[in-house]
Design a protein around this motif. Structure first.
Motif, PDB file in Angstrom:
ATOM      1  N   PRO A   1       0.826  -1.211   0.000  1.00  0.00           N
ATOM      2  CA  PRO A   1       0.000   0.000   0.000  1.00  0.00           C
ATOM      3  C   PRO A   1       0.862   1.262   0.000  1.00  0.00           C
ATOM      4  O   PRO A   1       1.823   1.364   0.755  1.00  0.00           O
ATOM      5  N   GLY A   2       0.557   2.186  -0.888  1.00  0.00           N
ATOM      6  CA  GLY A   2       1.321   3.421  -0.965  1.00  0.00           C
ATOM      7  C   GLY A   2       2.585   3.313  -1.782  1.00  0.00           C
ATOM      8  O   GLY A   2       3.340   4.276  -1.905  1.00  0.00           O
ATOM      9  N   GLY A   3       2.834   2.131  -2.352  1.00  0.00           N
ATOM     10  CA  GLY A   3       3.978   1.958  -3.233  1.00  0.00           C
ATOM     11  C   GLY A   3       5.195   1.378  -2.541  1.00  0.00           C
ATOM     12  O   GLY A   3       5.352   1.455  -1.322  1.00  0.00           O
ATOM     13  N   CYS A   4       6.084   0.805  -3.357  1.00  0.00           N
ATOM     14  CA  CYS A   4       7.280   0.119  -2.837  1.00  0.00           C
ATOM     15  C   CYS A   4       8.539   0.945  -3.008  1.00  0.00           C
ATOM     16  O   CYS A   4       9.639   0.476  -2.705  1.00  0.00           O
ATOM     17  N   GLY A   5       8.404   2.184  -3.491  1.00  0.00           N
ATOM     18  CA  GLY A   5       9.576   3.013  -3.727  1.00  0.00           C
ATOM     19  C   GLY A   5      10.209   2.744  -5.081  1.00  0.00           C
ATOM     20  O   GLY A   5       9.743   1.906  -5.854  1.00  0.00           O
ATOM     21  N   THR A   6      11.280   3.444  -5.370  1.00  0.00           N
ATOM     22  CA  THR A   6      12.003   3.271  -6.625  1.00  0.00           C
ATOM     23  C   THR A   6      13.043   2.159  -6.470  1.00  0.00           C
ATOM     24  O   THR A   6      13.334   1.698  -5.367  1.00  0.00           O
ATOM     25  N   VAL A   7      13.616   1.757  -7.595  1.00  0.00           N
ATOM     26  CA  VAL A   7      14.675   0.755  -7.555  1.00  0.00           C
ATOM     27  C   VAL A   7      15.835   1.251  -6.706  1.00  0.00           C
ATOM     28  O   VAL A   7      16.399   0.504  -5.885  1.00  0.00           O
ATOM     29  N   ASP A   8      16.214   2.524  -6.869  1.00  0.00           N
ATOM     30  CA  ASP A   8      17.323   3.072  -6.087  1.00  0.00           C
ATOM     31  C   ASP A   8      17.014   3.063  -4.597  1.00  0.00           C
ATOM     32  O   ASP A   8      17.891   2.772  -3.767  1.00  0.00           O
ATOM     33  N   GLU A   9      15.775   3.375  -4.237  1.00  0.00           N
ATOM     34  CA  GLU A   9      15.399   3.367  -2.827  1.00  0.00           C
ATOM     35  C   GLU A   9      15.453   1.951  -2.247  1.00  0.00           C
ATOM     36  O   GLU A   9      15.891   1.739  -1.113  1.00  0.00           O
ATOM     37  N   LEU A  10      15.003   0.984  -3.033  1.00  0.00           N
ATOM     38  CA  LEU A  10      15.057  -0.403  -2.576  1.00  0.00           C
ATOM     39  C   LEU A  10      16.496  -0.878  -2.410  1.00  0.00           C
ATOM     40  O   LEU A  10      16.849  -1.517  -1.416  1.00  0.00           O
ATOM     41  N   LEU A  11      17.342  -0.548  -3.372  1.00  0.00           N
ATOM     42  CA  LEU A  11      18.746  -0.946  -3.285  1.00  0.00           C
ATOM     43  C   LEU A  11      19.439  -0.281  -2.107  1.00  0.00           C
ATOM     44  O   LEU A  11      20.262  -0.900  -1.421  1.00  0.00           O
ATOM     45  N   ASP A  12      19.097   0.986  -1.854  1.00  0.00           N
ATOM     46  CA  ASP A  12      19.688   1.688  -0.716  1.00  0.00           C
ATOM     47  C   ASP A  12      19.252   1.040   0.593  1.00  0.00           C
ATOM     48  O   ASP A  12      20.054   0.884   1.521  1.00  0.00           O
ATOM     49  N   ALA A  13      17.992   0.649   0.662  1.00  0.00           N
ATOM     50  CA  ALA A  13      17.500  -0.023   1.870  1.00  0.00           C
ATOM     51  C   ALA A  13      18.193  -1.365   2.060  1.00  0.00           C
ATOM     52  O   ALA A  13      18.523  -1.751   3.185  1.00  0.00           O
ATOM     53  N   MET A  14      18.415  -2.081   0.985  1.00  0.00           N
ATOM     54  CA  MET A  14      19.108  -3.371   1.077  1.00  0.00           C
ATOM     55  C   MET A  14      20.568  -3.194   1.498  1.00  0.00           C
ATOM     56  O   MET A  14      21.143  -4.075   2.157  1.00  0.00           O
ATOM     57  N   ALA A  15      21.160  -2.075   1.157  1.00  0.00           N
ATOM     58  CA  ALA A  15      22.567  -1.843   1.480  1.00  0.00           C
ATOM     59  C   ALA A  15      22.802  -1.756   2.983  1.00  0.00           C
ATOM     60  O   ALA A  15      23.938  -1.904   3.448  1.00  0.00           O
ATOM     61  N   GLN A  16      21.724  -1.534   3.766  1.00  0.00           N
ATOM     62  CA  GLN A  16      21.848  -1.484   5.220  1.00  0.00           C
ATOM     63  C   GLN A  16      21.603  -2.844   5.849  1.00  0.00           C
ATOM     64  O   GLN A  16      21.642  -2.983   7.073  1.00  0.00           O
ATOM     65  N   ASP A  17      21.339  -3.845   5.029  1.00  0.00           N
ATOM     66  CA  ASP A  17      21.052  -5.176   5.555  1.00  0.00           C
ATOM     67  C   ASP A  17      22.263  -5.739   6.298  1.00  0.00           C
ATOM     68  O   ASP A  17      23.407  -5.521   5.902  1.00  0.00           O
ATOM     69  N   LYS A  18      21.995  -6.475   7.378  1.00  0.00           N
ATOM     70  CA  LYS A  18      23.079  -7.049   8.184  1.00  0.00           C
ATOM     71  C   LYS A  18      23.898  -8.082   7.414  1.00  0.00           C
ATOM     72  O   LYS A  18      24.990  -8.457   7.836  1.00  0.00           O
ATOM     73  N   LYS A  19      23.359  -8.554   6.286  1.00  0.00           N
ATOM     74  CA  LYS A  19      24.068  -9.580   5.517  1.00  0.00           C
ATOM     75  C   LYS A  19      24.998  -8.981   4.479  1.00  0.00           C
ATOM     76  O   LYS A  19      25.600  -9.703   3.686  1.00  0.00           O
ATOM     77  N   VAL A  20      25.135  -7.655   4.463  1.00  0.00           N
ATOM     78  CA  VAL A  20      26.082  -7.011   3.565  1.00  0.00           C
ATOM     79  C   VAL A  20      27.500  -7.271   4.086  1.00  0.00           C
ATOM     80  O   VAL A  20      27.787  -7.069   5.260  1.00  0.00           O
ATOM     81  N   LYS A  21      28.387  -7.732   3.209  1.00  0.00           N
ATOM     82  CA  LYS A  21      29.780  -7.966   3.569  1.00  0.00           C
ATOM     83  C   LYS A  21      30.662  -7.375   2.482  1.00  0.00           C
ATOM     84  O   LYS A  21      30.512  -7.699   1.308  1.00  0.00           O
TER      85      LYS A  21
END
Length: 382
Positions: free
Chosen positions: A323-343
């Motif tokens: 609901p309200g949208g999932c954001g842009t590709v760049d926003e999604l990638l930026d959010a993933m970049a904070q994931d604890k599994k980033v090495k």
């Protein structure tokens, strides 16, 4: 115990051991466990307990639990917080730490988490750091917390940078999963928890996924299948935790669907009106299998089968369902970049070669993720 055996025996309480040496504990699964929580918790040998709960669960169960503890020789107090993901914050952490200290909880005493995953994660983190560590008990009141967050010792709070980025590994001393508490759970919350149940089949147990396809009605209706689904999920998670307690290897498999799901939660600012955790996981599971298919790792028919099952249960499966949208590709990638599994700046995904054949895939090229998400977003707009 097999699923069939559990149905034949119709035992009132299923015990799932978590053999972690001096940190070993039992997960008890069954209906009516909260009614005997006092003696079960008192058996741990504490003199006092601080019950941490929220404004939804507290009025239903906190007083009865407190009285039960007191009747069994434990001095008790209740700490009540607002409901919702926003409670997993620095502000709440400080408040609960101070309240636990004011309640004169000592190292040999207990913090009792009475609530869903938010309360369990926060109360467990408080227990990990107050007096440099006190014991705690999980009394999870949602399906999601019974099958996932209450087991395994992951505790923590959210940061503005992402979910669960501040926390500690701190195992509970006991988990009481009273499946009768789910009878009054809103259907949306049941569906959200069910996404985590399905996840265990998708990781490494294709037969359990097929069992879920055939028995999901019983899980939602509170039949024997509910107890066994919770117990089997806990068995699956416990087995992984015992192999890899601090997530240096296999435990990362439990994050199937979560890299995408956590990114969506961050995009929606943890607004439960738009998206709750289990809904993000449901979309994430579908994305993980569609991404795997796009990379030629698994058959698209597997992804379609998963989507069909989660959709019939009533869970979202596509980015367009946010609901309200999932954001842009760049926003999604930026959010993933904070994931604890980033090495080393590279994302680690949990991908699959088929249902029940998930694996850890480190170093996935960002451009492949970008191309996949671009296709998913474009498809949602068509």
């Amino acid at each position: 115990m097999s699923i069939a055996a559990a149905q034949v025996q119709n035992t009132s309480v299923i015990t799932v051991p978590v053999p972690l040496g001096d940190r070993a504990y039992d997960i008890l699964v069954g209906r009516g466990l909260i009614e005997v929580a006092g003696p079960r918790i008192a058996a741990l040998g504490a003199r006092a307990a601080a019950i941490v709960t929220d404004e939804h669960v507290g009025p239903l169960y906190a007083q009865a639990l407190s009285q039960s503890l007191q009747a069994n020789g434990l001095r008790s107090s209740v700490i009540t917080l607002p409901p919702g993901e926003a409670t997993k914050s620095y502000t709440s952490l400080e408040r609960v730490c101070d309240a636990v200290l004011e309640a004169k909880i000592e190292r040999g005493d207990l913090v009792v988490a009475l609530g869903g995953g938010v309360i369990g994660d926060l109360a467990g983190f408080v227990a990990a750091i107050v007096r440099r560590g006190v014991r705690f008990v999980q009394v999870p009141t949602t399906l999601l917390s019974q099958v996932d967050s209450s087991v395994g010792g992951k505790t923590g709070i959210n940061s503005r940078h992402g979910k669960n980025l501040v926390g500690a590994f701190h195992q509970p001393s006991l988990v009481l999963a009273d499946t009768a508490l789910l009878d009054t759970l809103p259907v949306r919350e049941m569906r959200a928890g069910y996404a985590e149940v399905v996840k265990y089949g998708l990781i490494d147990d294709a037969r359990f996924f097929a069992w879920c396809e055939a028995n999901w009605h019983g899980i939602f209706n509170g039949d024997l299948e509910r107890d066994e689904a919770v117990a089997q999920s806990c068995r699956s998670k416990a087995a992984v935790v015992v192999r890899d307690e601090h997530e240096t290897g296999d435990r990362a498999l439990l994050n199937l669907g979560h890299t995408f799901g956590h990114a969506l939660e961050r995009i929606t600012r943890y607004d439960s009106a738009r998206l709750v955790h289990g809904e993000g996981v449901a979309i994430g599971l579908n994305l993980a299998f569609r991404f795997s298919a796009a990379l030629g790792l698994c058959a698209i028919s597997d992804a379609e089968r998963i989507e069909a099952h989660l959709a019939v249960v009533g869970l979202p499966t596509r980015l367009s369902h946010v609901p309200g949208g999932c954001g842009t590709v760049d926003e999604l990638l930026d959010a993933m970049a904070q994931d604890k599994k980033v090495k080393g700046g590279s994302l680690t995904f949990i991908l699959a070669k088929g249902i029940g054949q998930s694996f850890i895939a480190p170093g996935i090229e960002a451009e492949k993720v970008r191309a996949f998400l671009t296709g998913e977003i474009n498809a949602s707009r068509s």
